[in-house]
Scaffold this active site. Structure first.
Site, PDB file in Angstrom:
ATOM      1  NE  ARG A 264      -3.664  -2.332   2.355  1.00  0.00           N
ATOM      2  CZ  ARG A 264      -4.631  -2.614   3.220  1.00  0.00           C
ATOM      3  NH1 ARG A 264      -4.897  -1.767   4.195  1.00  0.00           N
ATOM      4  NH2 ARG A 264      -5.323  -3.723   3.106  1.00  0.00           N
ATOM      5  NE  ARG A 279      -1.534   4.335   9.113  1.00  0.00           N
ATOM      6  CZ  ARG A 279      -2.795   3.879   8.977  1.00  0.00           C
ATOM      7  NH1 ARG A 279      -3.215   3.469   7.808  1.00  0.00           N
ATOM      8  NH2 ARG A 279      -3.611   3.868  10.007  1.00  0.00           N
ATOM      9  CD  GLU A 351      -8.410  -1.339  10.820  1.00  0.00           C
ATOM     10  OE1 GLU A 351      -8.449  -0.103  10.895  1.00  0.00           O
ATOM     11  OE2 GLU A 351      -8.574  -1.976   9.768  1.00  0.00           O
ATOM     12  CB  SER A 354     -11.095  -4.414   8.527  1.00  0.00           C
ATOM     13  OG  SER A 354     -12.160  -3.550   8.289  1.00  0.00           O
ATOM     14  NE  ARG A 392      -1.741  -1.962  11.757  1.00  0.00           N
ATOM     15  CZ  ARG A 392      -2.662  -1.039  11.489  1.00  0.00           C
ATOM     16  NH1 ARG A 392      -3.893  -1.163  11.971  1.00  0.00           N
ATOM     17  NH2 ARG A 392      -2.359  -0.006  10.730  1.00  0.00           N
TER      18      ARG A 392
END
Length: 424
Positions: A264, A279, A351, A354, A392
């Site tokens: 990403r 991230r 988070e 999801s 994570r």
RNA sequence: GGAGGCGUAGCCUAAUUGGCUAAGGCGUCGGCCUUGAAAGCCGAUGGGGCUUGAGGCCCCGUGUGGGUUCGAGUCCCACCGCCUCCGCCA
């Protein structure tokens, strides 16, 4: 993609959905306007084509009867109508591509059970599991602890690839690998998923069908020469596996799990989560995807969610589940639950998964359908969820399982995979 | 990268030199028959637009997009996919 037929029938529903998401609603009227013109034009063209078809038949007839003069007359008439059709078709093509482009920019309609709210502050906590760890020493963040152990190297990663990349060594690299295997085993052996190994580079269409394009092109890495995209999630290949196919109702639900790195660009997220490996531009993820029927997709979402939660339970990491509100919902989703794991460095839940029901939003784009027992063909519903984000999860273990001397205990369930109990 | 071949409906297979409704089989669904089933028989089985009292009418659809033509499954171009061979390669 939303359903144009539904939009014609009930534009209010879509305007309402856009409002709840905090989007402008003008696009709906714009679509309807284009659509109306398209339909009027289409009727006109159909009429002309009908006449031309009739003329063509008569040309054949006249020629067979040897009436060359009549054939010539008709052919010239056909030429004239052909010219008219061609002219109108050009306008029709313009309208079609305009309409399609607009439709691709409309987000999915939130499900009735989704809380209405502006942003993430209005997400609703559904449940908590476990208690946040209380340390009787000063707990360190993974971006300090990892480099101190010599197992997490952010500097050299920067040298190789720039910011937002990391290098893992030795036991931390093995822990990453152990987590991937643990998650895949859990989902394939106990939760009934089929393991899939997928391409990490996909075509533009594939990205469009899963909802990433055209809206989020800036978020993806693209190989200019071949116009291939690095997948931002395994959801992209998994959810397009059956594109263009008609599945059998009795084969549903189909449940797939895949491990892939995710790539990403994180455009627009500068300044957010800059430290460590929360991230990054590249991270590992084990992804769960379901193909299911409209009548059971929301029940299935709860099951998929429980599968992702189970990973954290076995790792004994405290977490909570939140239902995203309309303003925080992703573009393609009708409903989303986030799972958030406790991170001592943030002093908050962060988070880590999801899980979404996108209903037929992707299936309409990819033309993935199923045949009901009565023979009717309908779009499937697709669900996707992280099970889990591996990077994570590693961070959560490092931070939650740290000891005063800077060592890290490996969660029991992972030990058969790591072959060691303590890091370093 | 080079050469050649192929792509028809859920599946399998046809379609004179471009011409009237893309034929046929299998499968699926519904019906008849049957105690139940099988077999057999009848019907349905891609998308879109317009319209209605039921119901009709029209268009599109042979991998995708263009082109030629009065008219394209058929001819031409590009792209996508698959197969065969050559080259390269972990």
């Amino acid at each position: 993609m939303i359903d144009i037929k539904e939009l014609r029938k009930d534009p209010g529903k879509f305007k309402d959905a856009l409002e709840k998401r905090g989007y402008e609603t003008d696009i709906i009227d714009e679509i309807l306007h284009v659509d109306r013109e398209w339909r009027e034009l289409t009727s006109k063209i159909n009429e002309l084509r009908s006449r031309r078809n009739e003329i063509s038949k008569n040309v054949g007839r006249a020629k067979r009867e040897g009436d060359e003069k009549r054939a010539e007359e008709l052919m010239s008439l056909g030429r004239e109508i052909g010219r008219q059709i061609k002219e109108l078709e050009e306008r029709q093509r313009e309208l079609e591509s305009k309409e399609k482009e607009l439709l691709l920019r409309v987000p999915n309609v939130p499900h009735g059970s989704v809380p209405v709210g502006e942003d993430e502050s209005e997400n609703v906590e559904v449940r908590r599991w476990g208690d946040p760890k209380v340390f009787d020493f000063e707990a360190k963040a993974h971006w300090d602890l990892g480099p101190e152990l010599g197992l997490l190297d952010i500097e050299r990663a920067g040298k190789l690839a720039g910011s937002r990349f990391v290098i893992l060594y030795d036991k931390l690299a093995k822990l990453e690998r152990a987590l991937i295997n643990f998650m895949l085993d859990l989902h394939t052996k106990e939760h009934g998923y089929k393991e899939v190994w997928v391409p990490h580079l996909v075509k533009r269409e594939t990205m469009t069908w899963s909802g990433q394009l055209p809206k989020f092109e800036d978020e993806a890495y693209n190989t200019k020469k071949d116009d291939l995209f690095l997948i931002p999630t395994a959801e992209v290949p998994l959810v397009n596996l059956h594109a263009g196919e008609i599945l059998k109702e009795e084969d549903l639900p189909l449940k797939y799990v895949a491990y892939t790195p995710c790539y990403r660009r994180e455009a627009g997220s500068y300044g957010k989560d800059v430290r460590g490996m929360i991230r990054n531009h590249q991270f590992d993820k084990v992804e769960l995807v379901w193909y299911t029927t409209p009548e059971r997709s929301y029940d299935d979402l709860e099951v998929l969610l429980s599968h992702a939660e189970e990973v954290l339970k076995r790792l004994e990491l405290p977490y909570r589940v939140v239902a995203l509100c309309t303003g925080d919902l992703g573009f393609a989703a009708s409903k989303t639950y986030d799972i958030e794991v406790w991170l001592p460095s943030y002093g908050a839940y962060k988070e880590i998964s999801s899980c979404s029901n996108v209903e037929a939003f992707q299936a309409r784009r990819s033309k993935t359908r199923f045949r009901r027992k009565d023979g009717k063909v309908e779009h499937v519903h697709t669900l996707n969820g992280s099970g889990l984000a591996v990077g994570r999860t590693l961070v959560a273990i490092v931070e939650n399982y740290q000891r005063p001397d800077g060592s890290i205990v490996v969660p029991e369930v992972l030990r058969p995979y790591t072959g060691f109990e303590v890091i370093p």
